[in-house]
Design a protein around this motif. Structure first.
Motif, PDB file in Angstrom:
ATOM      1  N   GLU A 114      77.548 -28.821 -60.575  1.00 52.65           N
ATOM      2  CA  GLU A 114      76.275 -29.265 -60.266  1.00 52.65           C
ATOM      3  C   GLU A 114      75.581 -28.393 -59.316  1.00 52.65           C
ATOM      4  OE1 GLU A 114      76.535 -33.274 -59.429  1.00 52.65           O
ATOM      5  OE2 GLU A 114      77.264 -33.838 -61.360  1.00 52.65           O
ATOM      6  N   LYS A 115      76.448 -28.039 -58.160  1.00 56.39           N
ATOM      7  CA  LYS A 115      75.732 -27.327 -57.308  1.00 56.39           C
ATOM      8  C   LYS A 115      75.374 -25.664 -57.464  1.00 56.39           C
ATOM      9  CE  LYS A 115      77.395 -27.753 -53.207  1.00 56.39           C
ATOM     10  NZ  LYS A 115      78.356 -27.934 -51.951  1.00 56.39           N
ATOM     11  N   ALA A 116      76.479 -25.289 -58.667  1.00 57.55           N
ATOM     12  CA  ALA A 116      76.000 -23.999 -59.128  1.00 57.55           C
ATOM     13  C   ALA A 116      74.650 -24.212 -60.134  1.00 57.55           C
ATOM     14  CB  ALA A 116      77.271 -23.582 -59.928  1.00 57.55           C
ATOM     15  N   GLN A 117      74.589 -25.129 -60.866  1.00 54.26           N
ATOM     16  CA  GLN A 117      73.534 -25.233 -61.521  1.00 54.26           C
ATOM     17  C   GLN A 117      72.143 -25.467 -60.695  1.00 54.26           C
ATOM     18  OE1 GLN A 117      74.804 -28.622 -63.840  1.00 54.26           O
ATOM     19  NE2 GLN A 117      74.471 -27.369 -65.799  1.00 54.26           N
ATOM     20  N   GLU A 118      72.238 -26.049 -59.462  1.00 54.14           N
ATOM     21  CA  GLU A 118      71.068 -26.315 -58.631  1.00 54.14           C
ATOM     22  C   GLU A 118      70.617 -24.956 -58.312  1.00 54.14           C
ATOM     23  OE1 GLU A 118      72.282 -29.082 -55.852  1.00 54.14           O
ATOM     24  OE2 GLU A 118      72.453 -30.834 -57.310  1.00 54.14           O
ATOM     25  N   LEU A 119      71.629 -24.046 -57.857  1.00 58.63           N
ATOM     26  CA  LEU A 119      71.228 -22.599 -57.605  1.00 58.63           C
ATOM     27  C   LEU A 119      70.726 -21.772 -58.591  1.00 58.63           C
ATOM     28  CD1 LEU A 119      74.233 -22.442 -55.058  1.00 58.63           C
ATOM     29  CD2 LEU A 119      71.765 -22.720 -54.340  1.00 58.63           C
ATOM     30  N   GLY A 120      70.842 -22.338 -59.858  1.00 60.15           N
ATOM     31  CA  GLY A 120      70.069 -21.566 -60.945  1.00 60.15           C
ATOM     32  C   GLY A 120      71.230 -20.690 -61.688  1.00 60.15           C
ATOM     33  N   ARG A 121      72.568 -21.034 -61.692  1.00 64.70           N
ATOM     34  CA  ARG A 121      73.713 -20.349 -62.158  1.00 64.70           C
ATOM     35  C   ARG A 121      74.039 -20.773 -63.538  1.00 64.70           C
ATOM     36  NH1 ARG A 121      72.144 -16.607 -60.998  1.00 64.70           N
ATOM     37  NH2 ARG A 121      73.706 -15.687 -62.008  1.00 64.70           N
ATOM     38  N   PRO A 122      74.210 -19.913 -64.603  1.00 63.24           N
ATOM     39  CA  PRO A 122      74.693 -20.322 -65.744  1.00 63.24           C
ATOM     40  C   PRO A 122      76.307 -20.937 -65.760  1.00 63.24           C
ATOM     41  CG  PRO A 122      74.037 -18.153 -65.926  1.00 63.24           C
ATOM     42  CD  PRO A 122      74.033 -18.363 -64.396  1.00 63.24           C
ATOM     43  N   ILE A 123      76.291 -21.778 -66.571  1.00 59.69           N
ATOM     44  CA  ILE A 123      77.834 -22.596 -66.821  1.00 59.69           C
ATOM     45  C   ILE A 123      78.198 -21.805 -67.985  1.00 59.69           C
ATOM     46  CG2 ILE A 123      78.760 -24.610 -67.312  1.00 59.69           C
ATOM     47  CD1 ILE A 123      77.454 -24.525 -64.384  1.00 59.69           C
ATOM     48  N   LEU A 124      79.353 -21.204 -67.907  1.00 58.25           N
ATOM     49  CA  LEU A 124      79.869 -20.358 -68.784  1.00 58.25           C
ATOM     50  C   LEU A 124      80.876 -21.319 -69.591  1.00 58.25           C
ATOM     51  CD1 LEU A 124      80.669 -16.910 -67.136  1.00 58.25           C
ATOM     52  CD2 LEU A 124      78.572 -17.833 -68.368  1.00 58.25           C
TER      53      LEU A 124
END
Length: 157
Positions: A114-124
């Motif tokens: 979720e934190k990665a998504q908040e930082l705009g990073r794609p979920i692979l």
């Protein structure tokens, strides 16, 4: 005693900076159980990459110049099993999703993703339950590398 294989100059210097490079015959088979001891993750923008990894992992990286290359070293505990490594910037380092996949262990994989998504990073690869081994997921870091996550199953009896 086995002789150590030749290592790259950057790796040796990084390990020396960490206080490592003590090649001795393992007494408890640690080398057989945990053969990886050091890795480097290529980056193109060190400031951006350090900020991302410190935020996602909740730890502090140690920035250094090693053999002329900009590095940000992950924490290292002398004598502890497992591996450490660094973010590495230089002409020989090229970020990619196509190479080796490094798994980082996290306490809460869902909140990390979720934190990665908040930082705009794609979920692979979304969070997946893999039975007794816990949970895995993959995200893309700020440099274009594939970053795998693992959360051990805590409810094992």
């Amino acid at each position: 005693m086995r002789k150590a294989k030749k290592l790259t100059a950057a790796c040796v210097l990084a390990m020396m900076a960490l206080g490592g490079c003590h090649f001795v015959e393992p007494k408890d088979k640690v080398m057989d159980q945990h053969p990886v001891f050091y890795f480097e993750i290529p980056v193109t923008d060190m400031d951006r990459a350090v900020a991302f990894y410190e935020e996602i992992m909740g730890l502090k990286l140690d920035r250094q110049i090693v053999d002329g290359y900009e590095m940000a070293l992950f924490p290292f505990a002398e004598g502890a099993p497992g591996a450490t490594g660094a973010l590495a910037k230089g002409d020989v380092y090229r970020p990619s999703k196509d190479g080796a996949i490094i798994y980082f262990q996290v306490r809460d994989i869902k909140s990390t993703v979720e934190k990665a998504q908040e930082l705009g990073r794609p979920i692979l690869y979304p969070v997946k339950d893999i039975g007794d081994a816990g949970f895995v997921a993959e995200i893309e870091d700020t440099e274009g590398n594939r970053l795998a996550l693992n959360q051990p199953r805590l409810d094992k009896e």
